[in-house]
Design a protein around this motif. Sequence first.
Motif, PDB file in Angstrom:
ATOM      1  N   GLN A   1      -4.233   8.913  -2.652  1.00  0.00           N
ATOM      2  CA  GLN A   1      -4.569   7.991  -1.505  1.00  0.00           C
ATOM      3  C   GLN A   1      -3.669   6.855  -1.499  1.00  0.00           C
ATOM      4  OE1 GLN A   1      -8.752   6.979  -1.593  1.00  0.00           O
ATOM      5  NE2 GLN A   1      -9.275   8.544  -0.281  1.00  0.00           N
ATOM      6  N   PHE A   2      -3.007   6.456  -0.051  1.00  0.00           N
ATOM      7  CA  PHE A   2      -1.897   5.455  -0.090  1.00  0.00           C
ATOM      8  C   PHE A   2      -2.195   4.728   1.063  1.00  0.00           C
ATOM      9  CE2 PHE A   2      -0.314   9.083   1.589  1.00  0.00           C
ATOM     10  CZ  PHE A   2       0.474   8.592   2.647  1.00  0.00           C
TER      11      PHE A   2
ATOM     12  N   TRP B   1      -2.290  13.966   6.902  1.00  0.00           N
ATOM     13  CA  TRP B   1      -2.222  13.316   5.692  1.00  0.00           C
ATOM     14  C   TRP B   1      -3.680  12.513   5.486  1.00  0.00           C
ATOM     15  CZ3 TRP B   1       1.927  12.582   2.715  1.00  0.00           C
ATOM     16  CH2 TRP B   1       2.998  13.096   3.376  1.00  0.00           C
ATOM     17  N   GLY B   2      -4.684  13.726   5.675  1.00  0.00           N
ATOM     18  CA  GLY B   2      -6.112  13.139   5.473  1.00  0.00           C
ATOM     19  C   GLY B   2      -6.631  12.992   6.702  1.00  0.00           C
ATOM     20  N   VAL B   3      -5.995  12.113   7.932  1.00  0.00           N
ATOM     21  CA  VAL B   3      -6.558  11.766   8.912  1.00  0.00           C
ATOM     22  C   VAL B   3      -5.440  12.325  10.062  1.00  0.00           C
ATOM     23  CG1 VAL B   3      -7.946  10.062   8.453  1.00  0.00           C
ATOM     24  CG2 VAL B   3      -5.717   9.713   9.073  1.00  0.00           C
ATOM     25  N   LYS B   4      -5.618  12.577  11.387  1.00  0.00           N
ATOM     26  CA  LYS B   4      -4.636  13.038  12.307  1.00  0.00           C
ATOM     27  C   LYS B   4      -4.513  12.001  13.517  1.00  0.00           C
ATOM     28  CE  LYS B   4      -4.486  18.049  11.439  1.00  0.00           C
ATOM     29  NZ  LYS B   4      -4.347  19.269  11.866  1.00  0.00           N
TER      30      LYS B   4
ATOM     31  N   LYS C   1      -3.429   0.358  10.673  1.00  0.00           N
ATOM     32  CA  LYS C   1      -3.499   0.529   9.205  1.00  0.00           C
ATOM     33  C   LYS C   1      -4.416   1.422   8.621  1.00  0.00           C
ATOM     34  CE  LYS C   1      -2.731  -4.698   8.562  1.00  0.00           C
ATOM     35  NZ  LYS C   1      -3.316  -5.805   7.828  1.00  0.00           N
ATOM     36  N   ALA C   2      -4.129   2.408   7.902  1.00  0.00           N
ATOM     37  CA  ALA C   2      -5.050   3.488   7.680  1.00  0.00           C
ATOM     38  C   ALA C   2      -4.759   3.803   6.127  1.00  0.00           C
ATOM     39  CB  ALA C   2      -4.566   4.528   8.275  1.00  0.00           C
ATOM     40  N   GLN C   3      -5.826   4.356   5.320  1.00  0.00           N
ATOM     41  CA  GLN C   3      -5.723   4.726   4.220  1.00  0.00           C
ATOM     42  C   GLN C   3      -5.702   6.220   4.321  1.00  0.00           C
ATOM     43  OE1 GLN C   3      -5.808   2.588   1.714  1.00  0.00           O
ATOM     44  NE2 GLN C   3      -5.780   4.064  -0.037  1.00  0.00           N
TER      45      GLN C   3
ATOM     46  N   GLU D   1      -1.003  -2.282  -1.529  1.00  0.00           N
ATOM     47  CA  GLU D   1      -1.373  -1.931  -0.086  1.00  0.00           C
ATOM     48  C   GLU D   1      -0.361  -2.513   0.674  1.00  0.00           C
ATOM     49  OE1 GLU D   1      -4.634  -3.155   3.366  1.00  0.00           O
ATOM     50  OE2 GLU D   1      -5.081  -3.714   1.234  1.00  0.00           O
ATOM     51  N   GLY D   2      -0.011  -1.768   1.767  1.00  0.00           N
ATOM     52  CA  GLY D   2       1.139  -2.243   2.722  1.00  0.00           C
ATOM     53  C   GLY D   2       0.781  -3.466   3.534  1.00  0.00           C
ATOM     54  N   LEU D   3       1.219  -4.457   3.378  1.00  0.00           N
ATOM     55  CA  LEU D   3       1.040  -5.553   4.466  1.00  0.00           C
ATOM     56  C   LEU D   3       2.013  -6.043   5.318  1.00  0.00           C
ATOM     57  CD1 LEU D   3      -0.346  -8.162   1.719  1.00  0.00           C
ATOM     58  CD2 LEU D   3      -1.899  -6.460   3.137  1.00  0.00           C
TER      59      LEU D   3
END
Length: 231
Positions: free
Chosen positions: A26-27, A57-60, A77-79, A224-226
């Motif tokens: 997860q990223f 990527w887990g979500v579309k 922003k998404a995990q 986490e990307g900010l």
Amino acid sequence: MPAAAADDQASVVMQLIPGEVYAGQQFAAVIQIKNTGANTWTRDAGYHLATVGGADWGVKRIELAGPVASDETATFKAQLTAPDAPGEHVFQWQMRRAAGAFGEAAPRLEVTVLPRDLSRDDAEFVFQDVSQTMLAGETHQVAIQFKNIGRSAWRAGRVSLASPRGEGLIWALDHVEMAPGQVIEPGAFLVFRFNVQAPPDPGHYPFQWQLHHARDGLFGRPSEGLVIDVR
């Protein structure tokens, strides 16, 4: 009700993702899209960010955080979760509504998915203490913590903190060393505390860090990307 789809336009501001991830990892991803059309984007009207070409990527799709008027910028922003199959995987997103995709698609990236057992070094991002609003040229202390979830100890002089895509230079440094003589055994935690200097020009700037081994390069999950608002 929004006008015809011809009034929907979008341009990409930036995207922040790691260049390498492990299978199933997860990223965090951050993508900014500017509304350059006439319509206001809302969830109720079906506006969202979607993958291009069926990549999973887990979500579309990623929903809007709130309404985005013309000339405003949406921050998505998404995990996400890396595919289970190692190899090069396409990462690309574009705005959509019921009428279909519109506007500029984000640059097409090839993200490398690594097998989980390729490296003895592995890291899990735990937390970070970073001000998300700074004044231009101002110095701030930040803290980023990682957990050693690999099979080998991290040793000063071999493991350091680095920016995955060179963004550290935006903040007046490109890497942060461990304390002299420090050793972090598997299962233990490591906190980096260091000062960054905000860029001299106002704007929105990416902020993300990852552990780096002197021999093998980047490893583990990045922070986490900010997107830092510099005023």
